[in-house]
Write a protein that holds these residues in place. Structure first.
Motif, mmCIF file in Angstrom:
data_model
loop_
_atom_site.group_PDB
_atom_site.id
_atom_site.type_symbol
_atom_site.label_atom_id
_atom_site.label_comp_id
_atom_site.label_asym_id
_atom_site.label_seq_id
_atom_site.Cartn_x
_atom_site.Cartn_y
_atom_site.Cartn_z
ATOM 1 N N LYS A 1 0.842 -1.211 0.000
ATOM 2 C CA LYS A 1 0.000 0.000 0.000
ATOM 3 C C LYS A 1 0.872 1.254 0.000
ATOM 4 O O LYS A 1 0.590 2.214 -0.729
ATOM 5 C CB LYS A 1 -0.926 0.003 1.214
ATOM 6 C CG LYS A 1 -2.045 -1.006 1.116
ATOM 7 C CD LYS A 1 -2.880 -0.991 2.382
ATOM 8 C CE LYS A 1 -3.969 -2.036 2.330
ATOM 9 N NZ LYS A 1 -4.756 -2.076 3.574
ATOM 10 N N ALA A 2 1.919 1.254 0.821
ATOM 11 C CA ALA A 2 2.829 2.405 0.869
ATOM 12 C C ALA A 2 3.512 2.595 -0.478
ATOM 13 O O ALA A 2 3.593 3.717 -0.993
ATOM 14 C CB ALA A 2 3.872 2.220 1.973
ATOM 15 N N ASN B 1 2.472 1.812 -3.438
ATOM 16 C CA ASN B 1 1.533 2.369 -4.413
ATOM 17 C C ASN B 1 1.283 3.852 -4.170
ATOM 18 O O ASN B 1 1.222 4.637 -5.118
ATOM 19 C CB ASN B 1 0.219 1.596 -4.396
ATOM 20 C CG ASN B 1 0.318 0.291 -5.134
ATOM 21 O OD1 ASN B 1 1.307 0.005 -5.806
ATOM 22 N ND2 ASN B 1 -0.706 -0.527 -5.005
ATOM 23 N N ARG B 2 1.143 4.240 -2.931
ATOM 24 C CA ARG B 2 0.887 5.656 -2.640
ATOM 25 C C ARG B 2 2.103 6.515 -2.953
ATOM 26 O O ARG B 2 1.976 7.651 -3.396
ATOM 27 C CB ARG B 2 0.420 5.814 -1.204
ATOM 28 C CG ARG B 2 -1.000 5.194 -1.060
ATOM 29 C CD ARG B 2 -1.557 5.258 0.303
ATOM 30 N NE ARG B 2 -1.740 6.635 0.732
ATOM 31 C CZ ARG B 2 -2.058 6.953 1.977
ATOM 32 N NH1 ARG B 2 -2.236 6.020 2.880
ATOM 33 N NH2 ARG B 2 -2.200 8.207 2.317
ATOM 34 N N ILE B 3 3.285 5.955 -2.754
ATOM 35 C CA ILE B 3 4.513 6.671 -3.102
ATOM 36 C C ILE B 3 4.632 6.769 -4.617
ATOM 37 O O ILE B 3 4.882 7.838 -5.176
ATOM 38 C CB ILE B 3 5.744 5.981 -2.480
ATOM 39 C CG1 ILE B 3 5.729 6.130 -0.960
ATOM 40 C CG2 ILE B 3 7.039 6.529 -3.080
ATOM 41 C CD1 ILE B 3 6.675 5.188 -0.237
ATOM 42 N N TYR C 1 2.296 6.170 -7.114
ATOM 43 C CA TYR C 1 1.186 6.683 -7.920
ATOM 44 C C TYR C 1 0.629 8.012 -7.437
ATOM 45 O O TYR C 1 0.066 8.767 -8.221
ATOM 46 C CB TYR C 1 0.062 5.654 -7.997
ATOM 47 C CG TYR C 1 0.510 4.358 -8.620
ATOM 48 C CD1 TYR C 1 1.065 4.322 -9.894
ATOM 49 C CD2 TYR C 1 0.408 3.159 -7.925
ATOM 50 C CE1 TYR C 1 1.493 3.143 -10.467
ATOM 51 C CE2 TYR C 1 0.825 1.969 -8.493
ATOM 52 C CZ TYR C 1 1.366 1.969 -9.769
ATOM 53 O OH TYR C 1 1.786 0.795 -10.330
ATOM 54 N N ASP C 2 0.754 8.288 -6.138
ATOM 55 C CA ASP C 2 0.191 9.525 -5.595
ATOM 56 C C ASP C 2 1.261 10.538 -5.215
ATOM 57 O O ASP C 2 0.939 11.633 -4.765
ATOM 58 C CB ASP C 2 -0.672 9.220 -4.359
ATOM 59 C CG ASP C 2 -1.840 8.298 -4.686
ATOM 60 O OD1 ASP C 2 -2.262 8.272 -5.861
ATOM 61 O OD2 ASP C 2 -2.316 7.595 -3.774
ATOM 62 N N GLU D 1 3.249 10.531 -2.710
ATOM 63 C CA GLU D 1 3.370 10.801 -1.276
ATOM 64 C C GLU D 1 4.814 10.547 -0.838
ATOM 65 O O GLU D 1 5.468 9.652 -1.341
ATOM 66 C CB GLU D 1 2.392 9.929 -0.493
ATOM 67 C CG GLU D 1 0.957 10.311 -0.807
ATOM 68 C CD GLU D 1 -0.043 9.716 0.158
ATOM 69 O OE1 GLU D 1 0.353 9.318 1.270
ATOM 70 O OE2 GLU D 1 -1.219 9.668 -0.205
ATOM 71 N N LYS E 1 6.000 9.920 5.220
ATOM 72 C CA LYS E 1 4.604 9.907 5.643
ATOM 73 C C LYS E 1 4.225 8.548 6.237
ATOM 74 O O LYS E 1 3.319 8.445 7.041
ATOM 75 C CB LYS E 1 3.687 10.230 4.470
ATOM 76 C CG LYS E 1 2.226 10.196 4.830
ATOM 77 C CD LYS E 1 1.348 10.651 3.714
ATOM 78 C CE LYS E 1 -0.081 10.658 4.202
ATOM 79 N NZ LYS E 1 -0.964 11.367 3.327
ATOM 80 N N PHE E 2 4.929 7.527 5.842
ATOM 81 C CA PHE E 2 4.609 6.172 6.271
ATOM 82 C C PHE E 2 5.467 5.712 7.436
ATOM 83 O O PHE E 2 5.529 4.533 7.729
ATOM 84 C CB PHE E 2 4.764 5.206 5.085
ATOM 85 C CG PHE E 2 3.881 5.596 3.946
ATOM 86 C CD1 PHE E 2 2.539 5.283 3.945
ATOM 87 C CD2 PHE E 2 4.403 6.316 2.884
ATOM 88 C CE1 PHE E 2 1.722 5.659 2.898
ATOM 89 C CE2 PHE E 2 3.591 6.698 1.832
ATOM 90 C CZ PHE E 2 2.251 6.374 1.838
#
Length: 146
Positions: free
Chosen positions: A100-101, A103-105, A107-108, A110, A114-115
């Motif tokens: 999940k981390a 993907n957020r890094i 694709y988004d 982030e 943050k994680f």
């Protein structure tokens, strides 16, 4: 290692039955081990996380392939670990959180911090879980060869 759960994932299209090619498992495990070694030497938290995640994914993919399956999506390789190896529920959660981390890094956009990955949190836990996964797969391969 056939299982009803994996066969159900074939029926839903999440997995495809496909026997591994000669040498595919050995090559995948070698790549995963090299990535894990590189991760242990990485200087930056970003590098350490990326290399460790890629190693974990390569091990998870090898676990699926050695059982005669290919995943339709990256996350499925991690989802199936409980059925393809003796991965603990705790380690599975680490792989799930790392995915999940990632993907957020990716694709988004982030930031890694943050994680809480920079303070030995998920990165070190992921490194340890990935090391255990690698050892488990090596043992399964040794047992298969005997």
């Amino acid at each position: 290692m056939k299982s009803a759960e994996l066969d159900n994932l074939v029926k839903t299209g999440h997995l495809v039955e496909e026997p591994p090619l000669p040498g595919e498992i050995r090559n995948a495990l070698e790549r995963a081990e090299n990535l894990l070694l590189d991760a242990s030497r990485a200087v930056t938290p970003d590098g350490r996380f990326s290399l460790t995640y890629d190693s974990a994914y390569a091990f998870a993919q090898a676990a699926l392939r050695r059982n005669g399956y290919r995943a339709s999506a990256r996350y499925m390789a991690f989802q199936c670990l409980i059925h393809t190896t003796n991965t603990s529920a705790e380690d599975w959660r680490v792989f799930n959180d790392a995915h999940k981390a990632r993907n957020r890094i990716a694709y988004d956009g982030e930031p890694l911090d943050k994680f809480s990955l920079t303070n030995t949190g998920l990165v070190e836990t992921l490194l340890q879980a990935t090391d255990r996964l690698g050892k488990c797969l090596q043992e399964l391969e040794r047992d298969r060869e005997q």
